[in-house]
Design a protein around this motif. Structure first.
Motif, PDB file in Angstrom:
ATOM      1  N   PRO A 109       0.790  -1.228   0.000  1.00 52.55           N
ATOM      2  CA  PRO A 109       0.000   0.000   0.000  1.00 52.55           C
ATOM      3  C   PRO A 109       0.822   1.278   0.000  1.00 52.55           C
ATOM      4  N   ASP A 110       1.979   1.278   0.686  1.00 49.75           N
ATOM      5  CA  ASP A 110       2.798   2.487   0.714  1.00 49.75           C
ATOM      6  C   ASP A 110       3.331   2.836  -0.667  1.00 49.75           C
ATOM      7  N   LYS A 111       3.789   1.815  -1.401  1.00 46.24           N
ATOM      8  CA  LYS A 111       4.278   2.050  -2.763  1.00 46.24           C
ATOM      9  C   LYS A 111       3.128   2.439  -3.695  1.00 46.24           C
ATOM     10  N   ALA A 112       1.963   1.852  -3.481  1.00 42.77           N
ATOM     11  CA  ALA A 112       0.796   2.212  -4.282  1.00 42.77           C
ATOM     12  C   ALA A 112       0.437   3.677  -4.077  1.00 42.77           C
ATOM     13  N   ALA A 113       0.487   4.133  -2.831  1.00 40.49           N
ATOM     14  CA  ALA A 113       0.179   5.532  -2.537  1.00 40.49           C
ATOM     15  C   ALA A 113       1.180   6.462  -3.211  1.00 40.49           C
ATOM     16  N   ALA A 114       2.452   6.076  -3.220  1.00 40.66           N
ATOM     17  CA  ALA A 114       3.472   6.909  -3.870  1.00 40.66           C
ATOM     18  C   ALA A 114       3.184   7.039  -5.359  1.00 40.66           C
ATOM     19  N   ALA A 115       2.813   5.934  -5.998  1.00 38.74           N
ATOM     20  CA  ALA A 115       2.465   5.999  -7.425  1.00 38.74           C
ATOM     21  C   ALA A 115       1.222   6.846  -7.627  1.00 38.74           C
ATOM     22  N   GLY A 116       0.253   6.727  -6.712  1.00 38.39           N
ATOM     23  CA  GLY A 116      -0.953   7.545  -6.811  1.00 38.39           C
ATOM     24  C   GLY A 116      -0.655   9.029  -6.731  1.00 38.39           C
ATOM     25  N   HIS A 117       0.284   9.417  -5.859  1.00 39.76           N
ATOM     26  CA  HIS A 117       0.679  10.821  -5.772  1.00 39.76           C
ATOM     27  C   HIS A 117       1.251  11.314  -7.100  1.00 39.76           C
ATOM     28  N   GLN A 118       2.022  10.473  -7.772  1.00 42.56           N
ATOM     29  CA  GLN A 118       2.593  10.871  -9.064  1.00 42.56           C
ATOM     30  C   GLN A 118       1.500  11.135 -10.091  1.00 42.56           C
ATOM     31  N   VAL A 119       0.439  10.337 -10.034  1.00 44.35           N
ATOM     32  CA  VAL A 119      -0.679  10.574 -10.952  1.00 44.35           C
ATOM     33  C   VAL A 119      -1.355  11.903 -10.624  1.00 44.35           C
ATOM     34  N   LEU A 120      -1.596  12.151  -9.354  1.00 48.83           N
ATOM     35  CA  LEU A 120      -2.226  13.412  -8.962  1.00 48.83           C
ATOM     36  C   LEU A 120      -1.391  14.607  -9.397  1.00 48.83           C
ATOM     37  N   ASP A 121      -0.075  14.448  -9.400  1.00 52.00           N
ATOM     38  CA  ASP A 121       0.803  15.542  -9.842  1.00 52.00           C
ATOM     39  C   ASP A 121       0.564  15.911 -11.298  1.00 52.00           C
ATOM     40  N   GLN A 122       0.054  14.956 -12.095  1.00 46.49           N
ATOM     41  CA  GLN A 122      -0.130  15.181 -13.527  1.00 46.49           C
ATOM     42  C   GLN A 122      -1.517  15.681 -13.902  1.00 46.49           C
ATOM     43  N   LEU A 123      -2.442  15.680 -12.970  1.00 45.38           N
ATOM     44  CA  LEU A 123      -3.828  15.936 -13.346  1.00 45.38           C
ATOM     45  C   LEU A 123      -4.109  17.381 -13.731  1.00 45.38           C
ATOM     46  N   ASP A 124      -3.171  18.301 -13.463  1.00 48.10           N
ATOM     47  CA  ASP A 124      -3.370  19.666 -13.944  1.00 48.10           C
ATOM     48  C   ASP A 124      -3.071  19.781 -15.426  1.00 48.10           C
ATOM     49  N   VAL A 125      -2.407  18.761 -15.989  1.00 49.76           N
ATOM     50  CA  VAL A 125      -2.064  18.751 -17.415  1.00 49.76           C
ATOM     51  C   VAL A 125      -2.891  17.733 -18.177  1.00 49.76           C
ATOM     52  N   VAL A 126      -3.119  16.573 -17.579  1.00 53.06           N
ATOM     53  CA  VAL A 126      -3.795  15.464 -18.249  1.00 53.06           C
ATOM     54  C   VAL A 126      -5.263  15.435 -17.850  1.00 53.06           C
ATOM     55  N   GLN A 127      -6.134  15.407 -18.839  1.00 54.68           N
ATOM     56  CA  GLN A 127      -7.570  15.318 -18.599  1.00 54.68           C
ATOM     57  C   GLN A 127      -8.111  14.070 -19.298  1.00 54.68           C
ATOM     58  N   SER A 128      -8.321  13.025 -18.517  1.00 53.62           N
ATOM     59  CA  SER A 128      -8.780  11.750 -19.066  1.00 53.62           C
ATOM     60  C   SER A 128      -9.710  11.092 -18.072  1.00 53.62           C
ATOM     61  N   SER A 129     -10.967  10.921 -18.461  1.00 57.11           N
ATOM     62  CA  SER A 129     -11.924  10.262 -17.583  1.00 57.11           C
ATOM     63  C   SER A 129     -11.481   8.842 -17.241  1.00 57.11           C
TER      64      SER A 129
END
Length: 456
Positions: free
Chosen positions: A400-420
């Motif tokens: 879960p800790d590594k999963a959360a880290a990857a999730g944070h990386q996705v959130l970092d991109q959401l100001d640029v990437v718009q994909s439902s």
């Protein structure tokens, strides 16, 4: 008024040496792939450069040429300084019809001002995602609505075909960088215009008609993909069917194989797994004579995904093995332009999805991690997608800790990437992690995710 007579580019011609224009164009495309660029170089483009019709390449081509010939400058390659082509002096030397559009010349996918008599940008952006105009330029006139074909018949030539092809490339570029949500509705106008041309126009030559049909089919697939990625599955299915019909009407196996590949992907995402297998197999039959192992590899991956969702491990593994064997044959000059996204990262990602569907979460996570490590940041949407897949696989695999880290990386991109599609999968990952909220890294991710107001 300055002379418009083109001066041949002899320096560029010398660099081509004994290679044919087609061979040299293929080398340009290979060099582009090496640095993560997308250029639609063909023999005709090389001919226009050598004839002096393109006095200065766009930024994407500039990066590719300088990569191919390290140590040389644009001047060494026979090109004019950009400011001489795009500055006030250049704009003063063309007529009102041919004037450079300053919004379009900032784009990395357009060539310089001398091309504006046959093509303007099909999309013009005022920001990283917002599309503020969507029209094809037909014979110098921006078309913002479907023409009335029977009352205004017209002769369709290269200008119209180039505009359709440019719209396809522009959609793909914006989608790669930002995802589909911000551009789907605006992309429908060029598609309507392209099919209006098919209904109303009379192509000057058979070759023009073939290119126009192929361009309209590819445009329909591109718009269908935008619908697919933004969660509009019924719209996507309709666009893919339209592309397939267009391809079969003119016996174009390339467009047909592309339509089947996308239809298979859509069927898998829609829960129609046997259809995913059948349409991938149909795509393979359409592509069998196209001399593109990479295209056949992608279709084998589409089939593998269908088998995995059906729980058929044997057929899935066989399809994956076939996909790897075909991929290992390397790129080909016959690879379709739209397959620029398909490299080793996508191969790893698709394999990860298959293992995840079969419940092999640790194995899926290994492939998903490799996809994220290999992906070029240019493909921002795909990189975000690979990261959310990795987060899901790690969460299911008990990390879960590594999963959360990857999730944070996705959130970092959401100001640029718009994909439902990415939003939906990230929300699913958050639900999987919810029982692990007490893990500090997980709690921080869940709080941040909740604050983004992402809908599942």
């Amino acid at each position: 008024m300055a002379s418009s007579r083109a001066v041949p580019n002899l320096a560029f011609r010398r660099l081509r040496a004994r290679r044919s224009p087609g061979e040299f164009a293929a080398a340009v495309r290979r060099a582009a792939r090496e640095i993560g660029e997308q250029v639609a170089c063909d023999a005709r483009y090389i001919g226009r450069v050598e004839a002096g019709e393109i006095r200065c390449p766009n930024y994407a081509y500039e990066r590719v040429f300088l990569h191919m010939f390290p140590g040389l400058t644009l001047k060494d390659l026979g090109f004019s300084p950009r400011e001489h082509v795009r500055g006030r002096a250049a704009r003063a030397s063309v007529t009102t019809t041919d004037r450079v559009d300053t919004a379009s010349t900032r784009s990395d996918t357009s060539d310089t001002g001398e091309e504006s008599d046959v093509l303007r940008r099909a999309f013009m952006t005022s920001g990283p995602v917002t599309v503020v105009a969507a029209s094809l330029c037909l014979g110098g006139t921006a078309v913002a609505a479907v023409p009335t074909p029977r009352r205004t018949p017209r002769l369709v030539g290269d200008a119209e075909v180039i505009a359709v092809e440019a719209a396809v490339r522009r959609i793909r570029l914006l989608d790669d960088r930002h995802g589909a949500d911000g551009i789907y509705r605006q992309a429908a106008q060029p598609l309507r215009t392209a099919y209006a041309l098919l209904d109303s126009g009379t192509p000057a030559r058979q070759s023009t008609a073939d290119r126009l049909y192929a361009g309209a089919g590819e445009l329909s697939i591109s718009v269908g993909w935008l619908a697919h990625d933004s969660g509009r599955f019924d719209d996507a299915r309709s666009h893919y069917a339209e592309a397939l019909a267009t391809a079969r009407m003119v016996n174009d196996p390339g467009v047909e194989a592309h339509a089947f590949a996308n239809t298979s992907f859509l069927a898998k995402d829609s829960g129609r797994y046997r259809e995913a297998v059948r349409t991938a197999q149909a795509g393979r039959r359409a592509a069998r004579h196209l001399s593109s192992p990479r295209l056949l590899s992608l279709l084998a991956l589409r089939e593998a995904a269908g088998w995995a969702k059906l729980g058929d491990r044997t057929n899935c593994e066989q399809s994956l093995s076939r996909a790897h064997g075909l991929f290992d044959r390397g790129p080909s000059d016959a690879d379709p332009e739209w397959m620029s996204f398909f490299g080793e990262p996508e191969l790893e990602s698709q394999e990860a999805l298959c293992h995840a569907a079969l419940g092999d979460w640790s194995r899926a996570a290994r492939h998903a991690h490799r996809a994220t490590a290999l992906q070029d940041p240019h493909f921002a949407r795909n990189l975000a997608l690979y990261r959310v897949e990795l987060a899901t696989d790690l969460a299911r695999a008990g990390a879960p800790d590594k999963a959360a880290a990857a999730g944070h990386q996705v959130l970092d991109q959401l100001d640029v990437v718009q994909s439902s599609r990415i939003h939906t999968r990230l929300a699913a990952t958050a639900r999987v992690l919810l029982p692990q909220r007490r893990v500090p890294e997980v709690g921080a991710f869940l709080d941040r995710h909740a604050s983004t107001n992402i809908r599942a």
